[in-house]
Design an enzyme around this catalytic site. Sequence first.
Site, short mmCIF file in Angstrom:
data_model
loop_
_atom_site.label_atom_id
_atom_site.label_comp_id
_atom_site.label_asym_id
_atom_site.label_seq_id
_atom_site.Cartn_x
_atom_site.Cartn_y
_atom_site.Cartn_z
N ARG A 168 -12.41 -9.53 -2.96
CA ARG A 168 -11.86 -9.20 -1.08
C ARG A 168 -11.31 -7.84 -0.61
O ARG A 168 -11.10 -7.50 -1.62
CB ARG A 168 -10.62 -9.88 -0.72
CG ARG A 168 -9.99 -9.32 0.42
CD ARG A 168 -8.84 -8.62 0.31
NE ARG A 168 -7.71 -8.76 1.55
CZ ARG A 168 -7.18 -7.47 1.71
NH1 ARG A 168 -6.33 -6.51 0.73
NH2 ARG A 168 -6.09 -7.21 2.63
N THR B 231 0.21 0.00 6.63
CA THR B 231 0.54 -0.22 5.08
C THR B 231 0.77 -2.49 6.10
O THR B 231 0.52 -2.21 6.87
CB THR B 231 2.27 0.17 4.39
OG1 THR B 231 1.95 -0.82 3.17
CG2 THR B 231 2.54 -0.02 6.02
N THR C 115 1.01 -0.81 -0.48
CA THR C 115 -0.04 -0.03 0.10
C THR C 115 0.74 1.16 -0.12
O THR C 115 1.88 1.68 1.10
CB THR C 115 -1.54 0.33 1.27
OG1 THR C 115 -1.57 -0.89 1.28
CG2 THR C 115 -1.37 0.99 1.31
N GLY D 54 -9.12 -4.33 1.66
CA GLY D 54 -8.49 -4.80 2.54
C GLY D 54 -8.64 -3.71 3.57
O GLY D 54 -10.12 -2.62 3.96
N GLY E 102 -4.54 -6.88 4.98
CA GLY E 102 -5.53 -5.48 5.22
C GLY E 102 -5.96 -6.20 6.81
O GLY E 102 -6.50 -5.28 7.87
N1 GLY Z 1 -3.09 -2.84 3.35
C1 GLY Z 1 -3.25 -3.25 2.39
C2 GLY Z 1 -4.26 -4.11 1.88
O1 GLY Z 1 -4.69 -5.84 2.61
O2 GLY Z 1 -5.40 -4.68 1.41
#
Ligand code: GLY
Length: 269
Positions: A179, A201, A151, A181, A204
């Site tokens: 999905r 980051t 991210t 996040g 998620g």
């Molecule tokens: N941090 C990004 C995700 O898990 O979507």
Amino acid sequence: EGVVATVQWMENSGVFNAGKGSVLRFDGRSIQMDAAVAVFDGAEVKQGAVEIVEDVQNPVLLAAEVMKTPHVKLGGDGATELARKLQLPGHPGPSKLAIARHQRLLKRIDQKGIAIAAPGWTPEALWLLDSEEQGENGSCAAPAIMGECDTVGAVALDAAGTFALAASTGGMSVMLRGRIGDVPVRGAGWQIGPMGGVLATGIGEHIIRLQGADKVYRLLELAIHPQQACEQIVQLFDPEIPVGFIALTKDGLGVASNRDMPSYPPMEE
Ligand code: GLY
């Protein structure tokens, strides 16, 4: 505008897992992205986000547009439809890095005999695959393998005392179509208010379960320095799970991660 332009630049670079560089979903064809933008102007929080949006080169621009509508979030087809109405550029398709990453993942899943969407498909299997992917490729901060990074986000404070943040992601390397996040989830991927702005980051699912960004923010409310606040909350996560936070207040900046995630200013050794 500054945080959106910064994130747009990272989306366009193709080296991060966001925008052009986004990873493929497990079906090997879909790119679905999340992005969020938020502002605290001293009186209220304004926010806009998109979830699992497809065929958009810059989800962060779309999130900024959502902020101007009566809505807070748009997802899926409806988000893409708005992007077309606004004539935002479509996604150019998976990068070479994204295709290579997906092929490596399929090989690893095959070797481990993990059946997707079957009893062996546990949160542990998911983060094991993801963290092994990081481990095999070494430090995420090494320019040669920037395509392995996660991210992207930016947080800023202007002279008038307004905080703003923006984030964008292609998700993580192991995920089903549909999905969503942490990035579009306030309190998980981001938090903003009078104390400042916080961005997360990492994986998620774990950030959502622990409400990572909100936990950092709560420490800022206790007058804990943002560096210390980010470090303390990283410690709450299993060290096997990649996670990181950035936080900005009127008094300073915090950057902490349990991986070598790239950041500016660079993390100390
Ligand atoms: N941090 C990004 C995700 O898990 O979507």
